[in-house]
Design a protein around this motif. Structure first.
Motif, PDB file in Angstrom:
ATOM      1  N   PHE A  75      61.163  22.846  31.707  1.00  0.00           N
ATOM      2  CA  PHE A  75      59.804  22.857  32.218  1.00  0.00           C
ATOM      3  C   PHE A  75      59.784  22.056  33.514  1.00  0.00           C
ATOM      4  O   PHE A  75      60.484  21.050  33.637  1.00  0.00           O
ATOM      5  N   TRP A  76      58.979  22.482  34.460  1.00  0.00           N
ATOM      6  CA  TRP A  76      58.820  21.783  35.724  1.00  0.00           C
ATOM      7  C   TRP A  76      57.975  20.529  35.487  1.00  0.00           C
ATOM      8  O   TRP A  76      57.008  20.565  34.718  1.00  0.00           O
ATOM      9  N   HIS A  77      58.348  19.417  36.122  1.00  0.00           N
ATOM     10  CA  HIS A  77      57.582  18.178  35.985  1.00  0.00           C
ATOM     11  C   HIS A  77      57.269  17.622  37.376  1.00  0.00           C
ATOM     12  O   HIS A  77      58.169  17.479  38.209  1.00  0.00           O
ATOM     13  N   PRO A  78      56.000  17.292  37.647  1.00  0.00           N
ATOM     14  CA  PRO A  78      55.617  16.855  38.998  1.00  0.00           C
ATOM     15  C   PRO A  78      56.304  15.566  39.445  1.00  0.00           C
ATOM     16  O   PRO A  78      56.567  15.400  40.646  1.00  0.00           O
ATOM     17  N   ASN A  79      56.607  14.642  38.535  1.00  0.00           N
ATOM     18  CA  ASN A  79      57.260  13.399  38.944  1.00  0.00           C
ATOM     19  C   ASN A  79      58.718  13.640  39.317  1.00  0.00           C
ATOM     20  O   ASN A  79      59.217  13.069  40.292  1.00  0.00           O
ATOM     21  N   LEU A  80      59.399  14.487  38.544  1.00  0.00           N
ATOM     22  CA  LEU A  80      60.763  14.875  38.917  1.00  0.00           C
ATOM     23  C   LEU A  80      60.735  15.619  40.244  1.00  0.00           C
ATOM     24  O   LEU A  80      61.611  15.438  41.092  1.00  0.00           O
ATOM     25  N   ASP A  81      59.732  16.443  40.424  1.00  0.00           N
ATOM     26  CA  ASP A  81      59.600  17.192  41.665  1.00  0.00           C
ATOM     27  C   ASP A  81      59.381  16.255  42.854  1.00  0.00           C
ATOM     28  O   ASP A  81      59.950  16.468  43.922  1.00  0.00           O
ATOM     29  N   ALA A  82      58.594  15.200  42.651  1.00  0.00           N
ATOM     30  CA  ALA A  82      58.360  14.229  43.727  1.00  0.00           C
ATOM     31  C   ALA A  82      59.668  13.549  44.137  1.00  0.00           C
ATOM     32  O   ALA A  82      59.933  13.347  45.324  1.00  0.00           O
ATOM     33  N   ALA A  83      60.496  13.218  43.142  1.00  0.00           N
ATOM     34  CA  ALA A  83      61.795  12.605  43.449  1.00  0.00           C
ATOM     35  C   ALA A  83      62.677  13.588  44.206  1.00  0.00           C
ATOM     36  O   ALA A  83      63.344  13.221  45.183  1.00  0.00           O
TER      37      ALA A  83
END
Length: 174
Positions: A75-83
């Motif tokens: 699943f996509w996660h916004p915090n991982l995406d920010a990193a």
């Protein structure tokens, strides 16, 4: 990566000896965690890339002689995406492909800044592929990147493309 997971397992075993009730197994820890769906926040490029990753994970794969069983979708996660986005921008600005940031940061450091508390994490970086299909194929063709992408220890992903730099940050929340 294997050291972190190994340390986690050893720590769980040590703490479970002191508890009155049995602790769940390492595998059930991942199965029991509820994963929040942030897919409505994803870009088209992220949707396409995630679909390709999950199609890959659904198959039995050969990562340079290491056979990986099919595993759960990410699943996509916004915090991982920010990193991933921050690291992709940093690499683009310097025109340097590296897992180490211009400030000496590692993925673990970047996850702390992005407020993603991980029990497991990994990162794939690439320079050059133009499309999601090209970057996923490049990762499939590299045994180390293939193994990260296929790992059952990851439940979420962040996806970044800045110029011709790609970052896929994988993780599982505590």
């Amino acid at each position: 990566m294997k050291r972190i997971i190994g340390l986690f397992v050893v720590t769980c075993v040590l703490f479970s000896c002191a508890e009155d009730e049995p602790s769940p197994s390492f595998e059930s820890f991942f199965e029991e965690a509820e994963i929040e769906d942030f897919s409505d926040q994803m870009s088209d490029l992220e949707h396409e890339t995630l679909a390709l990753i999950n199609a890959f994970r659904a198959e039995i794969n050969d990562c340079g002689g290491e056979i990986t069983e099919s595993t759960e979708p990410l699943f996509w996660h916004p915090n991982l995406d920010a990193a991933a986005e921050a690291h992709g921008q940093d690499m683009f600005d310097r025109n340097v492909l590296s897992h180490v940031g211009s400030d000496g940061s590692t993925l673990g450091d970047r996850l702390v800044v992005a407020e993603y508390e991980a029990i497991a994490f990994g990162e794939n970086v690439a320079k050059g592929p133009r499309t999601p299909a090209e970057v996923i194929q490049a990762f499939k063709d590299s045994p180390a990147h293939c193994s990260v992408m296929a790992s059952p220890h990851f439940r979420q992903v962040g996806i970044s493309k800045v110029g011709d730099f790609w970052v896929l940050d994988f993780g599982t929340l505590k």
